[in-house]
Design a protein around this motif. Structure first.
Motif, mmCIF file in Angstrom:
data_model
loop_
_atom_site.group_PDB
_atom_site.id
_atom_site.type_symbol
_atom_site.label_atom_id
_atom_site.label_comp_id
_atom_site.label_asym_id
_atom_site.label_seq_id
_atom_site.Cartn_x
_atom_site.Cartn_y
_atom_site.Cartn_z
ATOM 1 N N HIS A 222 0.876 -1.290 0.020
ATOM 2 C CA HIS A 222 -0.137 0.011 0.103
ATOM 3 C C HIS A 222 0.886 1.211 0.007
ATOM 4 O O HIS A 222 0.502 2.473 -0.377
ATOM 5 N N LEU A 223 1.945 1.163 0.525
ATOM 6 C CA LEU A 223 2.883 2.422 0.682
ATOM 7 C C LEU A 223 3.942 2.286 -0.560
ATOM 8 O O LEU A 223 4.795 3.083 -0.447
ATOM 9 N N LYS A 224 3.839 1.531 -1.579
ATOM 10 C CA LYS A 224 4.760 1.328 -2.489
ATOM 11 C C LYS A 224 5.293 2.682 -3.139
ATOM 12 O O LYS A 224 6.286 2.730 -3.429
ATOM 13 N N ARG A 225 4.153 3.378 -3.991
ATOM 14 C CA ARG A 225 4.632 4.799 -4.266
ATOM 15 C C ARG A 225 5.349 5.587 -3.436
ATOM 16 O O ARG A 225 6.253 6.200 -4.025
ATOM 17 N N ARG A 226 4.992 5.572 -2.269
ATOM 18 C CA ARG A 226 5.573 6.636 -1.262
ATOM 19 C C ARG A 226 7.128 6.081 -0.907
ATOM 20 O O ARG A 226 8.033 6.817 -0.866
ATOM 21 N N VAL A 227 7.285 4.894 -0.835
ATOM 22 C CA VAL A 227 8.724 4.176 -0.782
ATOM 23 C C VAL A 227 9.517 4.324 -1.740
ATOM 24 O O VAL A 227 10.552 4.989 -1.663
ATOM 25 N N ALA A 229 9.302 6.618 -4.030
ATOM 26 C CA ALA A 229 9.565 8.155 -4.104
ATOM 27 C C ALA A 229 10.000 8.854 -2.805
ATOM 28 O O ALA A 229 10.040 9.968 -2.732
ATOM 29 N N LEU A 230 10.515 7.948 -1.933
ATOM 30 C CA LEU A 230 11.002 8.628 -0.636
ATOM 31 C C LEU A 230 12.242 9.616 -0.580
ATOM 32 O O LEU A 230 13.117 9.542 -1.367
ATOM 33 N N GLN A 231 11.939 10.711 0.001
ATOM 34 C CA GLN A 231 12.774 11.810 0.401
ATOM 35 C C GLN A 231 12.793 12.008 1.690
ATOM 36 O O GLN A 231 12.043 12.760 2.266
ATOM 37 N N TRP A 236 10.886 13.858 10.136
ATOM 38 C CA TRP A 236 10.107 12.410 10.120
ATOM 39 C C TRP A 236 11.279 11.614 10.823
ATOM 40 O O TRP A 236 10.912 10.540 11.227
ATOM 41 N N TYR A 277 11.307 2.794 8.634
ATOM 42 C CA TYR A 277 11.500 4.008 8.030
ATOM 43 C C TYR A 277 12.963 4.537 8.234
ATOM 44 O O TYR A 277 13.426 5.137 7.175
#
Length: 375
Positions: A222-227, A229-231, A236, A277
């Motif tokens: 579910h977090l694939k896109r965020r991972v 594109a992680l910056q 955080w 994270y």
């Protein structure tokens, strides 16, 4: 029918090769398997237990999380089962049978013990314990495909997905505590015979931890896109570090799926996600170095062979090095390097032998016939 199947396989292969590579994920896979090998070093368990316990809070969750990130969501349940059986169950079965044949003279290696290893396929039925991960990852992949095909389309909001994952984590924590662990029940350390006692220690393919491994797997999906594109942001990073430190020093809870050891249903996953994270942030930083990225990516691509063979190789190397005078930490590092290096050498040898490749490597759909246990 044959043409349609070949066309479908060709399309899957093209899709796999066209899928964008992520330096962060590649580095994460390599780092993850190296942490597994490090944690299975006997010297580490004896002299750096605190470090091993810290790593154990996120080592396996990170593996399942990254497996979820790289999982192709469009595949059917049947296609997933077939492809993952080729990539995971086939080499698992080959190694189990090869071990039984080459150790047939041992009294504890029998037809029954071999059948138990093949069909029950848990850590307490295997001689090379880390191999439990392969049949379980097959099970997680098939279950995830079913979830994404039949349930996910009905979870149309972020809130509904979070609630579904939270319920999975909570139920998984309840289920795992229904089974014994080898610390409290030494009978769960190793089984060589079929009996009703098996079910007190765990279910076939470690199905009793499926809800927990599935939680981390589907969270990654579910977090694939965020991972990808992680910056990482300093705020955080500080929040994740504070959460992990507060939970670790406040409650000191670890994870060991193979031992059916799992703490509080809320504390453990929050602690693991915070650590994941931080680990991804580290991988993002390491990914800036091209040479290091290539090395860790290569290690990740050979992770199946490392997973399968590192335990006996590392144990033998450490035992041999113990005969020589010198600091224990040096023996630990040399045995670690030997376990990883020799496993990769075996992989390279198998890749060059058509018969062994057919037995131990995926037949299609995997670039360069890599044996990454998370894809």
């Amino acid at each position: 029918m044959g043409v349609e199947r070949q066309t479908a396989e060709g399309q899957h292969a093209i899709a796999a090769s066209a899928r964008p590579r992520s330096a962060l994920v590649d580095v994460g896979k390599g780092l993850g398997i190296l942490l597994v090998v490090f944690g299975h070093n006997a010297w580490v368990a004896d002299h750096l237990l605190w470090l091993d316990e810290v790593i154990s809070t996120f080592r396996l969750p990170l593996f399942f999380f990254l497996a979820g990130v790289t999982f192709p969501a469009g595949r059917s349940v049947a296609d997933t089962a077939r492809r993952r059986a080729d990539a995971l169950l086939k080499p698992f079965a080959v190694v189990v049978l090869a071990y039984a044949i080459t150790h047939a003279a041992r009294a504890d290696v029998t037809l029954e013990s071999t059948a138990l290893s093949l069909f029950y396929a848990t850590g307490f039925t295997l001689v090379w314990v880390p191999m439990w991960f392969l049949p379980h990852l097959w099970l997680v992949s098939v279950a995830a495909a079913a979830y994404l095909q039949w349930l996910a389309p009905r979870l149309t909001t972020v809130r509904s997905r979070v609630m579904a994952l939270a319920a999975m984590a909570w139920a998984g924590a309840y289920v795992i505590h229904l089974f014994h662990n080898p610390v409290d029940d030494t009978a769960c350390m190793h089984h060589t015979r079929f009996s009703a006692d098996l079910f007190a220690c765990g279910l076939p393919f470690s199905a009793d931890v499926l809800l927990l491994s599935g939680f981390f797997f589907l969270t990654g999906q579910h977090l694939k896109r965020r991972v990808l594109a992680l910056q990482p942001h300093p705020l955080w990073i500080a929040v994740a570090a504070a959460i992990f430190a507060a939970l670790w020093f406040g409650f000191h809870q670890t994870i060991n799926f193979n031992f059916r050891s799992y703490g509080h249903a809320l504390i453990v996953p929050l602690q693991a996600l915070a650590a994941i994270y931080l680990a991804l942030t580290l991988c993002h930083t390491l990914g800036r170095w091209q040479t290091l990225t290539r090395v860790l990516s290569y290690v990740g691509r050979g992770s199946l062979f490392i997973l399968v063979f590192h335990s006996p190789l590392q144990a033998k190397a450490l035992a041999w090095l113990a005969r020589w005078p010198g600091p224990g930490v040096v023996s630990m590092l040399l045995s670690f390097v030997a376990a990883v290096g020799l496993s990769l050498l075996l992989w390279e040898g198998v890749r060059r032998q058509p018969a062994l490749s057919w037995l131990l490597l995926p037949r299609s759909g995997t670039p360069s016939r890599q044996v990454d246990v998370t894809v």
